[in-house]
Design a protein around this motif. Sequence first.
Motif, short mmCIF file in Angstrom:
data_model
loop_
_atom_site.label_atom_id
_atom_site.label_comp_id
_atom_site.label_asym_id
_atom_site.label_seq_id
_atom_site.Cartn_x
_atom_site.Cartn_y
_atom_site.Cartn_z
N PRO A 104 69.24 17.16 13.63
CA PRO A 104 68.60 15.99 13.01
C PRO A 104 69.55 14.85 12.66
CG PRO A 104 67.73 18.01 12.06
CD PRO A 104 68.88 18.41 12.94
N ILE A 105 70.85 15.11 12.57
CA ILE A 105 71.79 14.05 12.22
C ILE A 105 71.80 12.94 13.28
CG2 ILE A 105 73.86 14.98 13.37
CD1 ILE A 105 75.45 14.18 10.86
N TYR A 106 71.36 13.27 14.50
CA TYR A 106 71.37 12.29 15.58
C TYR A 106 70.20 11.31 15.50
CZ TYR A 106 75.14 14.64 18.10
OH TYR A 106 76.36 15.16 18.45
N GLU A 147 71.60 -1.40 23.99
CA GLU A 147 71.33 -0.14 24.67
C GLU A 147 71.33 1.00 23.66
OE1 GLU A 147 72.78 1.46 28.81
OE2 GLU A 147 74.27 1.97 27.29
N GLN A 148 70.33 1.85 23.76
CA GLN A 148 70.22 2.97 22.84
C GLN A 148 69.84 4.25 23.57
OE1 GLN A 148 67.35 1.38 19.94
NE2 GLN A 148 69.03 1.02 18.53
N LEU A 149 70.33 5.35 23.05
CA LEU A 149 69.92 6.66 23.53
C LEU A 149 68.63 7.02 22.83
CD1 LEU A 149 71.13 8.79 25.46
CD2 LEU A 149 72.10 9.92 23.44
N ALA A 150 67.71 7.68 23.54
CA ALA A 150 66.40 7.97 22.96
C ALA A 150 65.84 9.25 23.51
CB ALA A 150 65.43 6.82 23.24
N ILE A 151 64.84 9.79 22.82
CA ILE A 151 64.08 10.92 23.33
C ILE A 151 62.60 10.54 23.36
CG2 ILE A 151 65.73 12.60 22.41
CD1 ILE A 151 63.44 13.30 20.34
N VAL A 152 61.85 11.17 24.24
CA VAL A 152 60.40 11.00 24.31
C VAL A 152 59.77 12.36 24.07
CG1 VAL A 152 58.44 10.31 25.75
CG2 VAL A 152 60.61 9.08 25.92
N ARG A 153 58.88 12.45 23.07
CA ARG A 153 58.25 13.71 22.74
C ARG A 153 56.80 13.47 22.32
NH1 ARG A 153 57.94 15.17 17.23
NH2 ARG A 153 58.80 13.62 15.80
N HIS A 165 71.44 8.57 17.85
CA HIS A 165 72.80 8.06 17.88
C HIS A 165 73.56 8.63 19.08
CE1 HIS A 165 72.46 6.18 13.97
NE2 HIS A 165 71.97 7.29 13.48
N PHE A 166 74.48 7.83 19.62
CA PHE A 166 75.41 8.34 20.61
C PHE A 166 76.41 9.25 19.90
CE2 PHE A 166 73.95 4.53 22.86
CZ PHE A 166 73.75 5.04 24.14
N PRO A 167 76.99 10.21 20.61
CA PRO A 167 77.91 11.16 19.96
C PRO A 167 79.04 10.50 19.18
CG PRO A 167 77.40 11.90 22.18
CD PRO A 167 76.80 10.53 22.04
N ASP A 168 79.59 9.38 19.70
CA ASP A 168 80.70 8.75 19.00
C ASP A 168 80.26 7.98 17.76
OD1 ASP A 168 79.43 6.70 20.28
OD2 ASP A 168 81.21 5.84 21.21
N GLU A 169 78.94 7.91 17.51
CA GLU A 169 78.44 7.26 16.31
C GLU A 169 78.26 8.26 15.17
OE1 GLU A 169 75.78 3.55 17.95
OE2 GLU A 169 74.89 5.54 18.10
N VAL A 170 78.35 9.54 15.48
CA VAL A 170 78.24 10.59 14.45
C VAL A 170 79.64 10.98 14.01
CG1 VAL A 170 77.41 12.91 13.92
CG2 VAL A 170 76.08 11.43 15.46
#
Length: 281
Positions: A104-106, A147-153, A165-170
């Motif tokens: 969930p942190i992402y 540009e953003q990373l996303a999921i569709v559910r 978030h992208f990995p380098d943003e965490v």
Amino acid sequence: MHTMWKGTISFGLVNIPVKLHAATENKDIKLRQLHKECHTPISYEKVCSRCEKEVANEDIVKAYEYEKNKFVVLDDEDLQSLRKENEDKAVEIIDFVKLEEIDPIYFDKSYFLAPDTGGGKAYVLLRQSLEESGKIGVAKIIIRSKEQLAIVRVYQNTLVMETIHFPDEVRNAGEVAIPDNQQITKKELDTALMLIKQLTTPFDPEKYQDDYRNALLDVIEQKRAGEKTVETTGKPAPAASNVTDLMSALQASIDKNKKKTGKQGTTKKPSSQAGVKKKAQ
């Protein structure tokens, strides 16, 4: 519900025209700042700390501070070329994964996806495919030139896109100062587990509320009902052309970006891979 973005989800060779709607809203109570003496709203000025004078919008440039007090200046041409380069790309779903594999942190912000004209059947097809497979799609998408990373559910029979978030943003959790291993007795652990068991219940979001916000609204309403209100007693000074209220400046920036990204995109033939393609309004 306001449509903030229009685009196409490509599922194999199936194109699904969709509309994007914000799925959540910030209900924080925004308090204005007033001059204590005359109760006039305080305005915000853009002032150069070195020249000690107000600066007009046309005299402001954007820059990246790579070291303390050292900057790389980026002009409008630099930024516009990047926007055009990204806008022309077809953004595809990268992978299908299980939702529980993403911590969930992402997660960042949620959006409802609604079918646009002619997209109803294909929308249902993707929704049912995700439900029966137990998977979610991972994709990249461009919203307002970012540009953003996303999921569709699937959420309550609706397709939802959530930016993540992208990995380098965490940030690295290892940088947080935490206590060394402590000696926990069996009795202490058993007692803690018993308490968790007693408090365990099915999650019902309706039982939770913002107590502070509700209390603050009560205080505001009581003061209003008791006529404990104030009005501006002095004449506000005429606003200079280069003095801009913060919220007005933010809204103007958003409107300006909308105009820049408002041209009709060219529809490209979808690849055999599932994907999402941006189409500006």
